[in-house]
Design an enzyme around this catalytic site. Structure first.
Site, mmCIF file in Angstrom:
data_model
loop_
_atom_site.group_PDB
_atom_site.id
_atom_site.type_symbol
_atom_site.label_atom_id
_atom_site.label_comp_id
_atom_site.label_asym_id
_atom_site.label_seq_id
_atom_site.Cartn_x
_atom_site.Cartn_y
_atom_site.Cartn_z
ATOM 1 C CG ASP A 83 -0.200 3.048 -36.278
ATOM 2 O OD1 ASP A 83 -1.180 3.527 -36.864
ATOM 3 O OD2 ASP A 83 0.960 3.038 -36.753
ATOM 4 C CB SER A 227 7.295 10.210 -42.915
ATOM 5 O OG SER A 227 7.296 9.860 -41.542
HETATM 6 O O1 G3H Z 1 2.149 2.306 -40.448
HETATM 7 C C1 G3H Z 1 2.959 1.651 -39.838
HETATM 8 C C2 G3H Z 1 3.855 2.280 -38.835
HETATM 9 O O2 G3H Z 1 4.855 3.039 -39.460
HETATM 10 C C3 G3H Z 1 4.388 1.250 -37.904
HETATM 11 O O3 G3H Z 1 5.398 0.531 -38.471
HETATM 12 O O4 G3H Z 1 4.734 -1.837 -38.191
HETATM 13 O O5 G3H Z 1 7.121 -1.207 -38.532
HETATM 14 O O6 G3H Z 1 5.955 -0.691 -36.366
HETATM 15 P P1 G3H Z 1 5.821 -0.912 -37.864
HETATM 16 P P1 13P Z 2 5.094 7.090 -42.294
HETATM 17 O O1 13P Z 2 5.697 5.806 -42.750
HETATM 18 O O2 13P Z 2 4.907 8.045 -43.416
HETATM 19 O O3 13P Z 2 5.854 7.712 -41.164
HETATM 20 O O4 13P Z 2 3.608 6.762 -41.753
HETATM 21 C C1 13P Z 2 3.421 6.309 -40.446
HETATM 22 C C2 13P Z 2 2.041 5.816 -40.220
HETATM 23 O O5 13P Z 2 1.115 6.055 -40.971
HETATM 24 C C3 13P Z 2 1.815 5.030 -39.009
HETATM 25 O O6 13P Z 2 0.531 4.496 -38.963
HETATM 26 ZN ZN ZN Z 3 -0.322 4.046 -40.853
#
Ligand code: G3H
Ligand code: 13P
Ligand code: ZN
Length: 322
Positions: A83, A227
């Site tokens: 991601d 979300s």
């Molecule tokens: O878009 C980001 C995701 O919610 C991942 O979040 O960088 O805190 O793992 P993080």
């Molecule tokens: P949310 O913060 O809305 O859960 O989005 C998650 C996301 O886009 C991870 O790449």
């Molecule tokens: Zn994202």
């Protein structure tokens, strides 16, 4: 079934008018909660790992946890996806290290540079049988250590998507149509309030999505920042010592509608965090004498599972599609 790429999944999702859930994983309980729900609901799934997750849990632990889920859930296809890959090196490390899909997120770079970086990742990934998600447009909110203020966010420009996809060869495209990362997706000033005093966010830009899809027929579109920030979990957090005033997310009916169109992948992370945190806070409030992590992580995992089940059945429409 071994780990798969998202190619087949997205084709079926596009044709079937549903989306695959892409859930972020950071530890064993989250992996288990998600995949147990997907197994029971016979849903294909994307388990995604951010740069922050790799820094927290370590690449190998996360790959092995996902491989364990593949063994435990042989009936459902599972994708392991990076991601928000920030650069070529991170993408390469995940491609070499067992991922079946990566995202290169060069969306903050100028258009030509985004194309150049994405193309380089696509060439390496395709040589290794891995698929690539890219991004055009900028979402508001926080992802990893990058914070984008609402005024700095920008919708995807539909007139750029054909050139971007044809020049990069990417397999799916994340676009910005008004979703946002995190639990505070909109300021109170951007919202209206309903009769219960709950904030109602501005609607997603379906006109932008439809124009992108018209220009890229059959091409899988991805929504980040999707979300819904369930108010029962916000309340559970606030009722048990937390302080999350006016946390607000994307209404689920709008995500359901997007899934019926060209959106094949919907990213959900913050909702899982809210479910886990709310459950653990409530547990400690109710059992101040307990200290065994298994006792509080067990209900947290169970609530993640039920939340994911709800998303699969009521929002994504992918239950029964494995
Ligand atoms: O878009 C980001 C995701 O919610 C991942 O979040 O960088 O805190 O793992 P993080
Ligand atoms: P949310 O913060 O809305 O859960 O989005 C998650 C996301 O886009 C991870 O790449
Ligand atoms: Zn994202």
């Amino acid at each position: 079934m071994a780990l798969v790429t998202s190619t087949e999944m997205f084709k079926k999702a596009y044709d079937g008018g549903y989306a695959i859930g892409a859930f972020n994983v950071n530890n064993m309980e989250i992996v288990q909660g998600i995949t147990e729900a997907c197994r029971e609901e016979k849903a294909p799934v994307i388990l995604q790992v951010s740069k922050g997750a790799r820094a927290y849990a370590n690449h190998t632990y996360l790959v092995k946890l996902v491989e364990a889920a593949v063994i435990e859930c042989p009936e459902i296809p599972i994708v392991l996806h990076l991601d928000h890959g920030p650069d070529f090196e991170t993408c390469k490390s995940c491609i070499d290290g067992g991922f079946t899909s990566v995202m290169i997120d060069a969306s903050s770079k100028p258009f030509a540079e985004n194309i150049e970086i994405t193309k380089k990742v696509v060439e390496y990934a395709h040589d290794h049988g891995v698929v690539v998600e890219a991004e055009l447009g900028t979402l508001a909110g926080i992802e990893d250590d990058v914070k984008v203020a609402a005024h700095a966010a920008s919708y995807t420009r539909p007139e750029e998507v054909e050139e971007f996809v044809s020049k990069t060869g990417c397999d799916s495209l994340a676009i910005a149509i008004g979703t946002s990362h995190g639990a505070y997706k909109f300021t109170a000033a951007q919202c209206t309030r309903n009769e219960k005093g709950i904030l109602v966010p501005p609607p997603l830009r379906f006109d932008v999505l439809e124009e992108v899809s018209r220009r890229l027929p059959g091409f899988p579109i991805v929504l980040h920042g999707s979300s819904s920030v369930p108010q029962n979990y916000v309340k559970m957090i606030n009722d048990n010592g937390g302080k999350m005033p006016d946390a607000v997310g994307i209404p689920e009916e709008q995500l359901r509608h997007a899934a019926e169109l060209s959106v094949c992948k919907i990213n959900i992370d913050s909702d899982l965090r809210l479910a886990m945190t709310g459950t653990v806070r409530q547990f400690f409030n109710e059992h101040p004498d307990k200290f065994d992590p298994r006792e509080y992580l067990k209900p947290a995992r169970a609530n993640i599972k039920e939340l994911v089940r709800h998303k699969l059945v009521d929002v994504l429409g992918c239950a029964g599609k494995a």
